[in-house]
Design an enzyme around this catalytic site. Structure first.
Site, PDB file in Angstrom:
ATOM      1  N   ARG A 234       0.826  -1.212   0.000  1.00 43.82           N
ATOM      2  CA  ARG A 234       0.000   0.000   0.000  1.00 43.82           C
ATOM      3  C   ARG A 234       0.856   1.256   0.000  1.00 43.82           C
ATOM      4  NH1 ARG A 234      -3.914  -0.378   4.679  1.00 43.82           N
ATOM      5  NH2 ARG A 234      -4.421   1.700   3.941  1.00 43.82           N
TER       6      ARG A 234
ATOM      7  N   GLY B 158     -15.694  12.540   1.212  1.00 43.82           N
ATOM      8  CA  GLY B 158     -15.227  11.196   0.864  1.00 43.82           C
ATOM      9  C   GLY B 158     -15.036  10.256   2.032  1.00 43.82           C
ATOM     10  N   THR B 159     -15.948  10.300   2.998  1.00 44.45           N
ATOM     11  CA  THR B 159     -15.883   9.301   4.080  1.00 44.45           C
ATOM     12  C   THR B 159     -17.260   8.682   4.269  1.00 44.45           C
ATOM     13  OG1 THR B 159     -15.429   8.901   6.423  1.00 44.45           O
ATOM     14  CG2 THR B 159     -16.159  11.120   5.861  1.00 44.45           C
TER      15      THR B 159
ATOM     16  N   CYS C 267      14.017  -2.654  15.167  1.00 49.84           N
ATOM     17  CA  CYS C 267      14.547  -1.383  15.674  1.00 49.84           C
ATOM     18  C   CYS C 267      16.069  -1.468  15.853  1.00 49.84           C
ATOM     19  CB  CYS C 267      13.870  -1.067  17.005  1.00 49.84           C
ATOM     20  SG  CYS C 267      14.412   0.460  17.742  1.00 49.84           S
TER      21      CYS C 267
ATOM     22  N   VAL D 150      -4.225   7.621   5.583  1.00 51.26           N
ATOM     23  CA  VAL D 150      -2.864   7.315   6.019  1.00 51.26           C
ATOM     24  C   VAL D 150      -1.850   7.635   4.912  1.00 51.26           C
ATOM     25  CG1 VAL D 150      -3.590   5.622   7.746  1.00 51.26           C
ATOM     26  CG2 VAL D 150      -3.173   4.865   5.398  1.00 51.26           C
TER      27      VAL D 150
ATOM     28  N   HIS E 278      -5.707   8.756  11.888  1.00 49.82           N
ATOM     29  CA  HIS E 278      -5.415   7.311  11.852  1.00 49.82           C
ATOM     30  C   HIS E 278      -3.958   7.020  11.500  1.00 49.82           C
ATOM     31  CE1 HIS E 278     -10.007   6.530  11.176  1.00 49.82           C
ATOM     32  NE2 HIS E 278      -9.713   6.808  12.433  1.00 49.82           N
TER      33      HIS E 278
HETATM   34  C1  BJW Z   1     -15.927   9.089  -2.818  1.00 47.73           C
HETATM   35  C2  BJW Z   1     -15.185   8.870  -3.986  1.00 47.73           C
HETATM   36  C3  BJW Z   1     -14.917   9.995  -4.790  1.00 47.73           C
HETATM   37  C4  BJW Z   1     -15.429   6.964  -2.966  1.00 47.73           C
HETATM   38  N1  BJW Z   1     -15.353  11.194  -4.425  1.00 47.73           N
HETATM   39  N2  BJW Z   1     -16.361  10.278  -2.473  1.00 47.73           N
HETATM   40  C5  BJW Z   1     -18.853   2.850  18.372  1.00 47.73           C
HETATM   41  C6  BJW Z   1     -19.751   1.985  17.758  1.00 47.73           C
HETATM   42  C7  BJW Z   1     -19.301   0.839  17.102  1.00 47.73           C
HETATM   43  C8  BJW Z   1     -17.941   0.548  17.027  1.00 47.73           C
HETATM   44  C9  BJW Z   1     -17.051   1.409  17.608  1.00 47.73           C
HETATM   45  C10 BJW Z   1     -17.516   2.531  18.270  1.00 47.73           C
HETATM   46  N3  BJW Z   1     -16.431   3.209  18.761  1.00 47.73           N
HETATM   47  C11 BJW Z   1     -15.314   2.544  18.383  1.00 47.73           C
HETATM   48  C12 BJW Z   1     -15.653   1.435  17.715  1.00 47.73           C
HETATM   49  C13 BJW Z   1     -14.715   0.418  17.144  1.00 47.73           C
HETATM   50  C14 BJW Z   1     -14.047   0.859  15.869  1.00 47.73           C
HETATM   51  C15 BJW Z   1     -15.127   1.223  14.850  1.00 47.73           C
HETATM   52  O1  BJW Z   1     -15.430   2.357  14.592  1.00 47.73           O
HETATM   53  N4  BJW Z   1     -15.700   0.232  14.226  1.00 47.73           N
HETATM   54  C16 BJW Z   1     -16.736   0.465  13.213  1.00 47.73           C
HETATM   55  C17 BJW Z   1     -16.232   0.000  11.829  1.00 47.73           C
HETATM   56  C18 BJW Z   1     -18.009  -0.214  13.622  1.00 47.73           C
HETATM   57  N5  BJW Z   1     -13.130   1.968  16.094  1.00 47.73           N
HETATM   58  C19 BJW Z   1     -11.896   1.764  16.553  1.00 47.73           C
HETATM   59  O2  BJW Z   1     -11.487   0.646  16.836  1.00 47.73           O
HETATM   60  C20 BJW Z   1     -11.013   2.985  16.745  1.00 47.73           C
HETATM   61  N6  BJW Z   1     -10.426   2.965  18.021  1.00 47.73           N
HETATM   62  C21 BJW Z   1     -11.123   3.103  19.148  1.00 47.73           C
HETATM   63  O3  BJW Z   1     -12.300   3.320  19.143  1.00 47.73           O
HETATM   64  O4  BJW Z   1     -10.360   2.988  20.275  1.00 47.73           O
HETATM   65  C22 BJW Z   1     -11.004   3.035  21.546  1.00 47.73           C
HETATM   66  C23 BJW Z   1      -9.912   2.874  22.595  1.00 47.73           C
HETATM   67  C24 BJW Z   1      -9.761   3.861  23.548  1.00 47.73           C
HETATM   68  C25 BJW Z   1      -8.761   3.722  24.526  1.00 47.73           C
HETATM   69  C26 BJW Z   1      -7.926   2.613  24.513  1.00 47.73           C
HETATM   70  C27 BJW Z   1      -8.073   1.641  23.529  1.00 47.73           C
HETATM   71  C28 BJW Z   1      -9.073   1.785  22.572  1.00 47.73           C
HETATM   72  C29 BJW Z   1      -9.844   2.960  15.745  1.00 47.73           C
HETATM   73  C30 BJW Z   1     -10.297   3.048  14.352  1.00 47.73           C
HETATM   74  C31 BJW Z   1      -9.087   2.918  13.418  1.00 47.73           C
HETATM   75  C32 BJW Z   1      -9.521   2.819  11.961  1.00 47.73           C
HETATM   76  N7  BJW Z   1      -8.450   2.341  11.188  1.00 47.73           N
HETATM   77  C33 BJW Z   1      -8.613   2.221   9.749  1.00 47.73           C
HETATM   78  C34 BJW Z   1      -7.388   1.493   9.194  1.00 47.73           C
HETATM   79  C35 BJW Z   1      -6.149   2.393   9.244  1.00 47.73           C
HETATM   80  C36 BJW Z   1      -4.928   1.632   8.839  1.00 47.73           C
HETATM   81  C37 BJW Z   1      -4.972   1.230   7.399  1.00 47.73           C
HETATM   82  O5  BJW Z   1      -5.132   2.078   6.511  1.00 47.73           O
HETATM   83  O6  BJW Z   1      -4.820   0.040   7.163  1.00 47.73           O
HETATM   84  O7  BJW Z   1      -8.746   3.525   9.169  1.00 47.73           O
HETATM   85  S1  BJW Z   1     -10.104   1.393   9.247  1.00 47.73           S
HETATM   86  C38 BJW Z   1     -10.356   2.376   7.806  1.00 47.73           C
HETATM   87  O8  BJW Z   1     -11.616   3.073   7.969  1.00 47.73           O
HETATM   88  C39 BJW Z   1      -9.247   3.454   7.813  1.00 47.73           C
HETATM   89  C40 BJW Z   1     -10.035   4.691   7.455  1.00 47.73           C
HETATM   90  O9  BJW Z   1      -9.348   5.854   7.857  1.00 47.73           O
HETATM   91  C41 BJW Z   1     -11.350   4.479   8.169  1.00 47.73           C
HETATM   92  C42 BJW Z   1     -12.487   5.305   7.605  1.00 47.73           C
HETATM   93  O10 BJW Z   1     -12.787   4.925   6.308  1.00 47.73           O
HETATM   94  P1  BJW Z   1     -13.245   6.009   5.220  1.00 47.73           P
HETATM   95  O11 BJW Z   1     -12.152   6.959   4.980  1.00 47.73           O
HETATM   96  O12 BJW Z   1     -14.552   6.570   5.595  1.00 47.73           O
HETATM   97  O13 BJW Z   1     -13.344   5.076   3.915  1.00 47.73           O
HETATM   98  P2  BJW Z   1     -14.574   4.184   3.409  1.00 47.73           P
HETATM   99  O14 BJW Z   1     -14.037   3.233   2.421  1.00 47.73           O
HETATM  100  O15 BJW Z   1     -15.364   3.651   4.531  1.00 47.73           O
HETATM  101  O16 BJW Z   1     -15.502   5.239   2.655  1.00 47.73           O
HETATM  102  C43 BJW Z   1     -15.081   5.874   1.474  1.00 47.73           C
HETATM  103  C44 BJW Z   1     -16.127   6.898   1.097  1.00 47.73           C
HETATM  104  O17 BJW Z   1     -15.666   7.622  -0.027  1.00 47.73           O
HETATM  105  C45 BJW Z   1     -17.485   6.282   0.697  1.00 47.73           C
HETATM  106  O18 BJW Z   1     -18.476   7.019   1.370  1.00 47.73           O
HETATM  107  C46 BJW Z   1     -17.572   6.512  -0.809  1.00 47.73           C
HETATM  108  O19 BJW Z   1     -18.907   6.733  -1.248  1.00 47.73           O
HETATM  109  C47 BJW Z   1     -16.727   7.742  -0.966  1.00 47.73           C
HETATM  110  N8  BJW Z   1     -16.076   7.911  -2.270  1.00 47.73           N
HETATM  111  N9  BJW Z   1     -14.909   7.572  -4.142  1.00 47.73           N
HETATM  112  C48 BJW Z   1     -16.095  11.330  -3.332  1.00 47.73           C
HETATM  113  N10 BJW Z   1     -14.221   9.893  -5.999  1.00 47.73           N
HETATM  114 ZN    ZN Z   2      13.043   0.309  19.673  1.00 46.01          ZN
END
Ligand code: BJW
Ligand code: ZN
Length: 257
Positions: free
Chosen positions: A69, A197-198, A157, A102, A118
């Protein structure tokens, strides 16, 4: 067609907050996560590849995926949406750009400051001493086939010998505290929030538009499909449906061109 009221609000805006997601980089050739057919989570397992448990079990597999990636991102260039967003900083007195992405395409388009919720593909760190790790040269492998499940030897490391991990936030991990509190503050203090775009499915980032709308901040969504930000209680003032790479430049030109 851009609503005249949104053009007016952008022109008068003193503090603009922008929250971007994978859709803003899609037109640069970087796959999103949840789009049907092309989304990364349609083809790859988030549990295996984007969790600490998956990394602990098979670091070579996880590193292969993140390196593929990163190579895709290194070959990508900012698209008109990134460029138009960067231009906004020259017209609006204060712009807070918050991204869930990212990649580094906002920075390469010229956005002066970017809050990464993120993390980043480009800033791995040690799991032991947390020191940053610098990728060796050459950065771009000519023969690396991007987005293929292949194992690579994980880096270690040079200070403490522990494993290096990708510098991204995995599921179940906390977001960087300072970045998230800056994002929360900006989303409540701004005059206008653009959500571009999210899918608004990942928390706590998905709470930002809710916070903004509760604080009386106007919220405009730009997306290929309307998600209404997945929240019945988020008041969306504007929903512009289409490609970010087309709509964002039109909006910026209409307000400041
Ligand atoms: C266009 C387009 C064009 C396409 N023009 N538009 C509450 C409820 C339920 C669950 C949870 C909750 N709170 C927390 C959670 C758990 C979890 C979560 O949210 N889960 C859900 C999926 C249900 N969250 C977490 O685990 C987070 N951490 C946390 O809550 O920690 C608590 C904690 C506290 C203290 C100690 C310990 C813990 C962390 C979340 C991390 C997300 N990571 C990722 C991966 C990053 C690494 C990697 O890249 O591999 O981040 S997941 C992935 O999703 C990535 C993204 O940043 C993130 C968001 O996605 P995004 O950007 O919205 O993309 P898509 O694909 O979903 O959408 C794309 C959009 O673009 C679409 O709408 C299209 O229509 C549009 N589009 N082309 C305009 N040309
Ligand atoms: Zn180290």
């Amino acid at each position: 067609m851009i609503p005249a009221a949104l053009i007016e609000q952008l022109r008068a805006c003193q503090h603009l907050a922008i929250l971007t997601g994978a859709g803003v980089s899609a037109e640069s050739g970087i796959p999103t996560f949840r789009d049907a057919l092309t989304g990364l989570w349609q083809r790859y397992s988030a549990e295996k590849l984007a969790s600490l448990a998956g990394f602990s079990k098979d670091p070579a597999l996880v590193w292969g995926w993140y390196e593929a990636r990163r190579q895709t991102v290194l070959r990508a260039i900012p698209n008109p949406a990134h460029i138009a967003i960067a231009k906004l900083a020259t017209y609006v007195p204060q712009v807070t750009l918050i991204t869930q992405n990212v990649d580094d395409l906002h920075e390469r388009a010229g956005s002066p400051e970017v809050i990464h919720l993120h993390g980043s593909l480009h800033h791995p760190r040690c799991v032991g001493c947390r020191r940053p790790y610098t990728f060796p040269d050459p950065i771009v492998y000519e023969d690396f086939e991007p987005i293929v499940e292949q194992r690579i030897n994980p880096p270690f490391c040079t200070h403490c010998g522990a494993l290096i991990r990708p510098g991204v936030v995995w599921f179940g991990e906390p977001l960087p505290v300072r970045a998230f509190s800056q994002a929360e503050a900006a989303c409540q203090a701004a005059d206008l929030l653009l959500v571009i775009g999210t899918s608004g499915m990942v928390y706590p980032a998905a709470n930002l538009p809710i916070l903004a709308s509760r604080a009386g901040v106007h919220v405009a969504e730009i997306n290929l499909t309307s998600h209404a930000l997945n929240q019945a209680d988020t008041h969306l003032d504007f929903s512009l449906i289409g490609k970010a790479g087309e709509i964002v430049p039109l909006l910026v030109d209409a307000a400041f061109g």
